[in-house]
Motif scaffolding. Sequence first.
Motif, PDB file in Angstrom:
ATOM      1  N   ARG A 109      46.928  55.568  59.144  1.00 27.67           N
ATOM      2  CA  ARG A 109      47.389  56.706  58.349  1.00 27.67           C
ATOM      3  C   ARG A 109      47.947  57.826  59.234  1.00 27.67           C
ATOM      4  NH1 ARG A 109      44.728  61.099  54.956  1.00 27.67           N
ATOM      5  NH2 ARG A 109      46.049  61.192  53.101  1.00 27.67           N
ATOM      6  N   ASP A 110      47.429  57.908  60.414  1.00 28.54           N
ATOM      7  CA  ASP A 110      47.918  58.968  61.302  1.00 28.54           C
ATOM      8  C   ASP A 110      49.365  58.736  61.711  1.00 28.54           C
ATOM      9  OD1 ASP A 110      46.571  57.694  64.448  1.00 28.54           O
ATOM     10  OD2 ASP A 110      47.196  56.661  62.626  1.00 28.54           O
ATOM     11  N   MET A 111      49.836  57.530  61.473  1.00 29.23           N
ATOM     12  CA  MET A 111      51.238  57.252  61.798  1.00 29.23           C
ATOM     13  C   MET A 111      52.153  57.591  60.623  1.00 29.23           C
ATOM     14  SD  MET A 111      50.854  53.675  63.861  1.00 29.23           S
ATOM     15  CE  MET A 111      52.582  53.599  64.289  1.00 29.23           C
ATOM     16  N   TRP A 112      51.586  57.885  59.558  1.00 32.22           N
ATOM     17  CA  TRP A 112      52.406  58.234  58.401  1.00 32.22           C
ATOM     18  C   TRP A 112      53.172  59.518  58.682  1.00 32.22           C
ATOM     19  CZ3 TRP A 112      48.918  57.577  53.440  1.00 32.22           C
ATOM     20  CH2 TRP A 112      48.480  56.267  53.377  1.00 32.22           C
ATOM     21  N   CYS A 113      54.193  59.598  57.953  1.00 32.44           N
ATOM     22  CA  CYS A 113      54.881  60.883  58.022  1.00 32.44           C
ATOM     23  C   CYS A 113      54.014  61.922  57.318  1.00 32.44           C
ATOM     24  CB  CYS A 113      56.253  60.804  57.367  1.00 32.44           C
ATOM     25  SG  CYS A 113      56.235  60.591  55.581  1.00 32.44           S
ATOM     26  N   THR A 114      54.327  63.116  57.615  1.00 34.51           N
ATOM     27  CA  THR A 114      53.530  64.197  57.059  1.00 34.51           C
ATOM     28  C   THR A 114      53.510  64.168  55.535  1.00 34.51           C
ATOM     29  OG1 THR A 114      54.164  65.516  58.950  1.00 34.51           O
ATOM     30  CG2 THR A 114      53.195  66.671  57.092  1.00 34.51           C
ATOM     31  N   ALA A 115      54.660  63.924  55.020  1.00 29.76           N
ATOM     32  CA  ALA A 115      54.750  63.939  53.565  1.00 29.76           C
ATOM     33  C   ALA A 115      53.864  62.867  52.967  1.00 29.76           C
ATOM     34  CB  ALA A 115      56.200  63.746  53.126  1.00 29.76           C
ATOM     35  N   CYS A 116      53.896  61.731  53.560  1.00 34.88           N
ATOM     36  CA  CYS A 116      53.076  60.658  53.020  1.00 34.88           C
ATOM     37  C   CYS A 116      51.596  60.995  53.157  1.00 34.88           C
ATOM     38  CB  CYS A 116      53.389  59.347  53.757  1.00 34.88           C
ATOM     39  SG  CYS A 116      54.918  58.581  53.204  1.00 34.88           S
ATOM     40  N   ARG A 117      51.280  61.580  54.233  1.00 37.91           N
ATOM     41  CA  ARG A 117      49.878  61.964  54.416  1.00 37.91           C
ATOM     42  C   ARG A 117      49.462  62.975  53.350  1.00 37.91           C
ATOM     43  NH1 ARG A 117      49.652  64.554  59.306  1.00 37.91           N
ATOM     44  NH2 ARG A 117      51.566  63.714  60.204  1.00 37.91           N
ATOM     45  N   TRP A 118      50.422  63.742  52.990  1.00 36.27           N
ATOM     46  CA  TRP A 118      50.103  64.763  51.981  1.00 36.27           C
ATOM     47  C   TRP A 118      50.393  64.277  50.579  1.00 36.27           C
ATOM     48  CZ3 TRP A 118      53.005  69.284  54.783  1.00 36.27           C
ATOM     49  CH2 TRP A 118      52.305  69.585  55.962  1.00 36.27           C
ATOM     50  N   LYS A 119      50.671  63.025  50.521  1.00 36.42           N
ATOM     51  CA  LYS A 119      50.965  62.432  49.232  1.00 36.42           C
ATOM     52  C   LYS A 119      52.202  63.070  48.611  1.00 36.42           C
ATOM     53  CE  LYS A 119      47.513  61.277  46.576  1.00 36.42           C
ATOM     54  NZ  LYS A 119      46.273  61.334  45.790  1.00 36.42           N
ATOM     55  N   LYS A 120      53.074  63.381  49.455  1.00 32.40           N
ATOM     56  CA  LYS A 120      54.352  63.899  48.991  1.00 32.40           C
ATOM     57  C   LYS A 120      55.417  62.824  49.170  1.00 32.40           C
ATOM     58  CE  LYS A 120      52.792  67.984  48.114  1.00 32.40           C
ATOM     59  NZ  LYS A 120      52.678  68.460  46.723  1.00 32.40           N
ATOM     60  N   ALA A 121      56.590  63.174  48.769  1.00 26.55           N
ATOM     61  CA  ALA A 121      57.686  62.217  48.904  1.00 26.55           C
ATOM     62  C   ALA A 121      57.903  61.893  50.377  1.00 26.55           C
ATOM     63  CB  ALA A 121      58.952  62.793  48.303  1.00 26.55           C
ATOM     64  N   CYS A 122      57.926  60.643  50.671  1.00 27.55           N
ATOM     65  CA  CYS A 122      58.033  60.209  52.051  1.00 27.55           C
ATOM     66  C   CYS A 122      59.320  60.736  52.671  1.00 27.55           C
ATOM     67  CB  CYS A 122      58.007  58.688  52.136  1.00 27.55           C
ATOM     68  SG  CYS A 122      58.151  58.078  53.823  1.00 27.55           S
ATOM     69  N   GLN A 123      59.186  61.250  53.839  1.00 34.25           N
ATOM     70  CA  GLN A 123      60.339  61.776  54.542  1.00 34.25           C
ATOM     71  C   GLN A 123      60.839  60.815  55.599  1.00 34.25           C
ATOM     72  OE1 GLN A 123      61.969  64.769  53.832  1.00 34.25           O
ATOM     73  NE2 GLN A 123      60.760  64.349  52.017  1.00 34.25           N
ATOM     74  N   ARG A 124      60.089  59.835  55.884  1.00 31.72           N
ATOM     75  CA  ARG A 124      60.505  58.926  56.935  1.00 31.72           C
ATOM     76  C   ARG A 124      61.349  57.793  56.378  1.00 31.72           C
ATOM     77  NH1 ARG A 124      55.786  57.139  60.711  1.00 31.72           N
ATOM     78  NH2 ARG A 124      55.997  59.352  61.224  1.00 31.72           N
TER      79      ARG A 124
ATOM     80  N   GLY B 200      61.143  55.329  44.887  1.00 30.03           N
ATOM     81  CA  GLY B 200      62.131  54.732  45.783  1.00 30.03           C
ATOM     82  C   GLY B 200      61.864  53.263  46.025  1.00 30.03           C
ATOM     83  N   GLU B 201      62.888  52.611  46.445  1.00 26.92           N
ATOM     84  CA  GLU B 201      62.771  51.178  46.694  1.00 26.92           C
ATOM     85  C   GLU B 201      62.204  50.880  48.081  1.00 26.92           C
ATOM     86  OE1 GLU B 201      63.669  50.357  43.073  1.00 26.92           O
ATOM     87  OE2 GLU B 201      63.374  48.736  44.500  1.00 26.92           O
ATOM     88  N   ALA B 202      62.506  51.755  48.989  1.00 25.59           N
ATOM     89  CA  ALA B 202      62.080  51.483  50.362  1.00 25.59           C
ATOM     90  C   ALA B 202      60.561  51.586  50.493  1.00 25.59           C
ATOM     91  CB  ALA B 202      62.759  52.470  51.300  1.00 25.59           C
ATOM     92  N   LYS B 203      60.055  50.865  51.431  1.00 26.94           N
ATOM     93  CA  LYS B 203      58.620  50.941  51.685  1.00 26.94           C
ATOM     94  C   LYS B 203      58.313  52.237  52.405  1.00 26.94           C
ATOM     95  CE  LYS B 203      57.532  46.056  51.717  1.00 26.94           C
ATOM     96  NZ  LYS B 203      56.761  44.991  52.359  1.00 26.94           N
ATOM     97  N   LYS B 204      57.244  52.756  52.035  1.00 23.91           N
ATOM     98  CA  LYS B 204      56.866  54.048  52.583  1.00 23.91           C
ATOM     99  C   LYS B 204      55.842  53.850  53.686  1.00 23.91           C
ATOM    100  CE  LYS B 204      59.453  55.648  49.392  1.00 23.91           C
ATOM    101  NZ  LYS B 204      60.810  56.125  49.677  1.00 23.91           N
ATOM    102  N   CYS B 205      55.499  54.935  54.252  1.00 15.45           N
ATOM    103  CA  CYS B 205      54.561  54.901  55.368  1.00 15.45           C
ATOM    104  C   CYS B 205      53.266  54.184  54.977  1.00 15.45           C
ATOM    105  CB  CYS B 205      54.261  56.323  55.829  1.00 15.45           C
ATOM    106  SG  CYS B 205      55.697  57.174  56.488  1.00 15.45           S
ATOM    107  N   ARG B 206      52.850  54.472  53.802  1.00 16.33           N
ATOM    108  CA  ARG B 206      51.603  53.869  53.342  1.00 16.33           C
ATOM    109  C   ARG B 206      51.703  52.351  53.376  1.00 16.33           C
ATOM    110  NH1 ARG B 206      47.798  55.871  49.568  1.00 16.33           N
ATOM    111  NH2 ARG B 206      46.572  54.238  48.586  1.00 16.33           N
ATOM    112  N   LYS B 207      52.828  51.885  52.928  1.00 18.50           N
ATOM    113  CA  LYS B 207      53.003  50.447  52.857  1.00 18.50           C
ATOM    114  C   LYS B 207      53.230  49.853  54.239  1.00 18.50           C
ATOM    115  CE  LYS B 207      53.622  46.988  49.915  1.00 18.50           C
ATOM    116  NZ  LYS B 207      52.752  46.698  48.762  1.00 18.50           N
TER     117      LYS B 207
END
Length: 485
Positions: A467-482, A453-460
């Motif tokens: 990292r605790d602010m990441w969405c769950t998916a990002c934390r799990w290295k899944k497709a960002c849901q946020r 995806g083009e959008a910045k993800k939680c990681r970015k």
Amino acid sequence: MESKYIFEKSSVGTGVGVADFHYRTGRSVLLDSRVPVVVEKNGSVMPAYAQGPVFYKFVMDGGSAAEVKGERTWSSGKGNGRILPDMEKAGLGDQKDTGSSGILKRTSPTPCPGVTRSLPGSFMNLDIRNPGKQAELASNFRAAQGQSVPQAERQPLSSSHIPVPRNRNPSGHADKEVMAATVLTSLSTSPLVLHPSAAPPVPEPASKTWKEVLSASYSSSTSGNWSWDASDQSVPSTPSPPLSNDANKNFLLSSQGDDVSEDVTESTHFMFEDPIPRKRKNSMKVMFKCLWKNCEKVLSTSSGIQRHIRTVHLGRNSDSDYSDGEEDFYYSEIEVNMDSLTEGLSSLTPTSPTTAGPPPVFPPPLSDVARSEHISVNGSQSHTSSLLSQSAPSTLCHIRTDHAYQGPVAHVRTVSIGEKRQPAASTHTTVNKNHAVITPAAKSTPGTRKPRGEAKKCRKVYGMEKRDMWCTACRWKKACQRFTD
DNA sequence: CATGCCGGGTC
DNA sequence: GACCCGGCATG
């Protein structure tokens, strides 16, 4: 669901029988079962569009006529879309009827002399009182079939809807039963349940009766009238099976010769190896498709499909040599254009229009109607699409919405066709065996991977520090849901 | 190389 | 099912 056949008899010289006016693609006439047809004396077939019971009227001279009433009733039974039983049951007390039904269900457009002889005057209860007209009628029928008939007997005929093999024995005893059998068999005969509400059939002992008659009749038949004339092109929409006499013998007698492994290997064989049988044109292959509900089994030999049906669906002993022919009702022949199929497969990418039809989700099992429509078309392309649509999409088009981490997210992503992933193979059956075979690249093809995806993800956005602010998916290295795209 | 996330593993 | 992570694809 249970289909019923009702046999009735008129007491006034007209026989009223009930024929199953299903047609079986590739085996009999492509005649819409809802279209009544009146067979006139001259052998022509006149469509008489009307609803309700279908009357097939054989008009003889002197007003003598034989009517055949096609009536099909569908009772909602125990979910078993079995064709026939009732017809056969009805015939239990009447071997004639039983035999007739057997013939009809046998889907051969040609009369079986043996049967005819053994069942005098019984076929479809036709009561044709003028024996003197039999020969004429026979000639007319032959003419209608494009057979070699004395020119004097030829008449303009519209027989395009009723293809009957031409290689009948012209010197044979053409009596009225034969005539009736010819027409009626052409008109009906198909055991294929095309009714949308048809459900899987259930074996019944009653079917044995006509089968036995049939077998006996066949053995007594020496004219080989059971064969189809593969060269008969009079019915363009009918991929009639080019069964030879021998093939027909095998059709009845040889469905036990193959190994059990054949079922497993044949589909593969059919897809990638040289076609075993019946290669008609350049790339047209005749395959046998199981019509059992939710079963898409396609095999390259009739014996194979019969075995499949007998053992898998009818629950009969695979070792038994006994075959009552009932399997024949549950499979159909289809023509497969291997060229088109190959093309379709080569272009079978996730976004291929071949598979990515308007509805994003493909119903795993096609309805009976849909299937019937597919296989009833002679066009090779339709066969191809049929195969593809039945085998491929069920796995290709799974929508991924079941990830747990998507639960707490307000919106559930709808993954496009190009994004779908390969589901667990264990959840799929025969159909997907084929699918696995014909789309081997699907799993290994990285093209199905979701584009970044083009959008910045939680990681970015938050960085590793938050990292605790990441969405769950990002934390799990899944497709960002946020931050979805 | 950083990033996104698939696929699979562990608990 | 929740969680984790190796590893691959992509930019």
